[in-house]
Enzyme design. Structure first.
Site, PDB file in Angstrom:
ATOM      1  N   ASP A  42     -41.851 -35.973   1.370  1.00 34.31           N
ATOM      2  CA  ASP A  42     -41.357 -34.682   0.864  1.00 34.31           C
ATOM      3  C   ASP A  42     -39.838 -34.611   0.886  1.00 34.31           C
ATOM      4  O   ASP A  42     -39.183 -35.366   1.604  1.00 34.31           O
ATOM      5  CB  ASP A  42     -41.925 -33.544   1.726  1.00 34.31           C
ATOM      6  CG  ASP A  42     -43.381 -33.251   1.394  1.00 34.31           C
ATOM      7  OD1 ASP A  42     -43.854 -33.714   0.336  1.00 34.31           O
ATOM      8  OD2 ASP A  42     -44.042 -32.567   2.184  1.00 34.31           O
ATOM      9  N   LYS A  64     -39.823 -31.455  -3.964  1.00 31.36           N
ATOM     10  CA  LYS A  64     -38.874 -30.827  -4.892  1.00 31.36           C
ATOM     11  C   LYS A  64     -37.440 -31.126  -4.477  1.00 31.36           C
ATOM     12  O   LYS A  64     -37.074 -30.927  -3.330  1.00 31.36           O
ATOM     13  CB  LYS A  64     -39.070 -29.311  -4.885  1.00 31.36           C
ATOM     14  CG  LYS A  64     -40.260 -28.885  -5.659  1.00 31.36           C
ATOM     15  CD  LYS A  64     -40.350 -27.388  -5.680  1.00 31.36           C
ATOM     16  CE  LYS A  64     -41.754 -27.000  -6.146  1.00 31.36           C
ATOM     17  NZ  LYS A  64     -42.108 -25.656  -5.803  1.00 31.36           N
ATOM     18  N   MET A 177     -39.690 -19.822   4.522  1.00 29.19           N
ATOM     19  CA  MET A 177     -39.548 -19.571   3.085  1.00 29.19           C
ATOM     20  C   MET A 177     -39.208 -18.094   2.818  1.00 29.19           C
ATOM     21  O   MET A 177     -39.706 -17.497   1.859  1.00 29.19           O
ATOM     22  CB  MET A 177     -40.841 -19.955   2.342  1.00 29.19           C
ATOM     23  CG  MET A 177     -41.164 -21.428   2.464  1.00 29.19           C
ATOM     24  SD  MET A 177     -42.802 -21.861   1.881  1.00 29.19           S
ATOM     25  CE  MET A 177     -43.792 -21.564   3.332  1.00 29.19           C
TER      26      MET A 177
HETATM   27  C1  LIG Z   1     -43.225 -25.477   2.959  1.00 34.70           C
HETATM   28  S1  LIG Z   1     -42.541 -24.987   4.504  1.00 34.70           S
HETATM   29  C2  LIG Z   1     -42.952 -26.404   5.461  1.00 34.70           C
HETATM   30  C3  LIG Z   1     -42.920 -26.163   6.938  1.00 34.70           C
HETATM   31  C4  LIG Z   1     -43.231 -27.402   7.745  1.00 34.70           C
HETATM   32  N1  LIG Z   1     -44.556 -27.867   7.492  1.00 34.70           N
HETATM   33  C5  LIG Z   1     -43.028 -27.215   9.251  1.00 34.70           C
HETATM   34  O1  LIG Z   1     -43.992 -27.194   9.995  1.00 34.70           O
HETATM   35  O2  LIG Z   1     -41.850 -27.136   9.664  1.00 34.70           O
HETATM   36  C6  LIG Z   1     -40.824 -25.222   4.195  1.00 34.70           C
HETATM   37  C7  LIG Z   1     -39.970 -24.139   4.847  1.00 34.70           C
HETATM   38  O3  LIG Z   1     -39.780 -24.439   6.215  1.00 34.70           O
HETATM   39  C8  LIG Z   1     -38.481 -24.036   6.609  1.00 34.70           C
HETATM   40  N2  LIG Z   1     -37.729 -25.225   7.044  1.00 34.70           N
HETATM   41  C9  LIG Z   1     -38.149 -26.488   7.075  1.00 34.70           C
HETATM   42  N3  LIG Z   1     -37.220 -27.306   7.618  1.00 34.70           N
HETATM   43  C10 LIG Z   1     -36.164 -26.523   7.932  1.00 34.70           C
HETATM   44  C11 LIG Z   1     -34.895 -26.750   8.538  1.00 34.70           C
HETATM   45  N4  LIG Z   1     -34.520 -27.961   8.943  1.00 34.70           N
HETATM   46  N5  LIG Z   1     -34.062 -25.695   8.713  1.00 34.70           N
HETATM   47  C12 LIG Z   1     -34.434 -24.455   8.351  1.00 34.70           C
HETATM   48  N6  LIG Z   1     -35.621 -24.173   7.794  1.00 34.70           N
HETATM   49  C13 LIG Z   1     -36.485 -25.187   7.587  1.00 34.70           C
HETATM   50  C14 LIG Z   1     -37.846 -23.337   5.426  1.00 34.70           C
HETATM   51  O4  LIG Z   1     -38.168 -21.967   5.502  1.00 34.70           O
HETATM   52  C15 LIG Z   1     -38.576 -24.010   4.280  1.00 34.70           C
HETATM   53  O5  LIG Z   1     -38.547 -23.208   3.128  1.00 34.70           O
END
Ligand SMILES: C[S@@+](CC[C@H](N)C(=O)[O-])C[C@H]1O[C@@H](n2cnc3c(N)ncnc32)[C@H](O)[C@@H]1O
Length: 263
Positions: A42, A64, A177
């Site tokens: 991803d 994406k 998100m």
């Molecule tokens: C589709 S979700 C996936 C979450 C992932 N499976 C997890 O457990 O961390 C993606 C969202 O996670 C958050 N996110 C993921 N990595 C991040 C990071 N390093 N810093 C801030 N937000 C993050 C954001 O809100 C992003 O839009």
């Protein structure tokens, strides 16, 4: 046309990559990568992690990334099946934990329909690990007793209805998100008399480019704008935000840097 030999017992391994910092993957995750034949990864996965995979491993970005082709979930599902049969196994490397807003179970269910078995190697979810890296507890004795992790962008694009329930409780609310819904979220807290509720916005958490804005419902929008905080970000809402131990955050940075200089 050349005939392709298909493997008899193909395997799908879902690996959680952790929140961003490539050292925050599990040892099991690294082991899975080191013997991978195909890795489908991803966009939020740190590309340094691909260095654990063998040189001849097929590595495909399926997430994406602005300006580049992104795969629909149905296309990712098809790639999993195709490569699992052609190569015998596929590692699906996903940001955070595959089962926290990660669509991991959908991929497993699809693969199962084609007789592909699956293994799950969990990862550190951004929802719990990023506050922790900042010394911000999600629960604290005497402050609160639970936390909710909700999405700011459901399948239909809106904030989860669960958010409105969570906001009225004393729980810590972590919104994934949800950066682009900050206005609606702050307005809702204000409308229920919680305008002073502490909130943190953590952007690019665990990475060198991490930025954090901390304030209340009254000023977080302007603070985030001033700091130019965009996506990806998580929102952490609750009294626990005030419990953040800044020294711990600094200590974590020092530890992370010293790890990097040791390697
Ligand atoms: C589709 S979700 C996936 C979450 C992932 N499976 C997890 O457990 O961390 C993606 C969202 O996670 C958050 N996110 C993921 N990595 C991040 C990071 N390093 N810093 C801030 N937000 C993050 C954001 O809100 C992003 O839009």
């Amino acid at each position: 046309m050349q005939a392709i030999n298909l493997f008899q017992n193909p395997l799908l391994t879902l690996v959680g990559a952790g929140p961003g910092d490539p050292e925050l993957i599990t040892l099991k995750g690294v082991k899975a990568l080191s013997s991978a034949k195909v890795v489908l990864y991803d966009a939020l996965v740190h590309t340094d992690l691909l260095e654990h995979a063998p040189e001849n491993c097929v590595k495909i970005l399926v997430g994406k990334r602005s300006g580049k082709h992104s795969f629909k979930q149905s296309e990712i599902n098809e790639l999993i099946v195709k490569y699992a049969y052609e190569f015998g196994s596929v590692v699906r490397l996903k940001g955070g934990d595959p089962f926290v807003f990660g669509r991991g179970s959908e991929e497993i269910e699809y693969a199962e329909k084609f007789g592909i078995a699956s293994i799950v190697i969990p990862g550190l979810s951004c929802s719990t690990s990023l506050p922790g890296l900042q010394g911000m507890p999600l629960t604290k004795r005497g402050v609160n007793e639970s936390f909710w992790v909700v999405t700011g962008t459901t399948e239909k694009g809106g904030i989860s209805p669960d958010f409105y329930l969570a906001a009225q409780s004393s729980a810590t609310v972590v919104v994934l998100m949800g950066r682009n819904k900050l206005h609606v979220i702050t307005e809702f807290y204000k409308s229920i008399g919680k305008d002073k509720m502490p909130i943190a916005v953590i952007h690019n958490g665990s990475l060198k480019s991490e930025k954090t804005a901390i304030g209340s419902m009254n000023n977080i929008e302007s603070l985030s704008k001033e700091k130019n905080i965009g996506t990806p970000s998580i929102l952490v809402i609750g009294e626990v935000v005030k419990e953040r131990t800044a020294t711990l955050s600094i200590a974590n940075n020092i530890i992370q840097q010293s790890f990097k200089t040791l390697i």
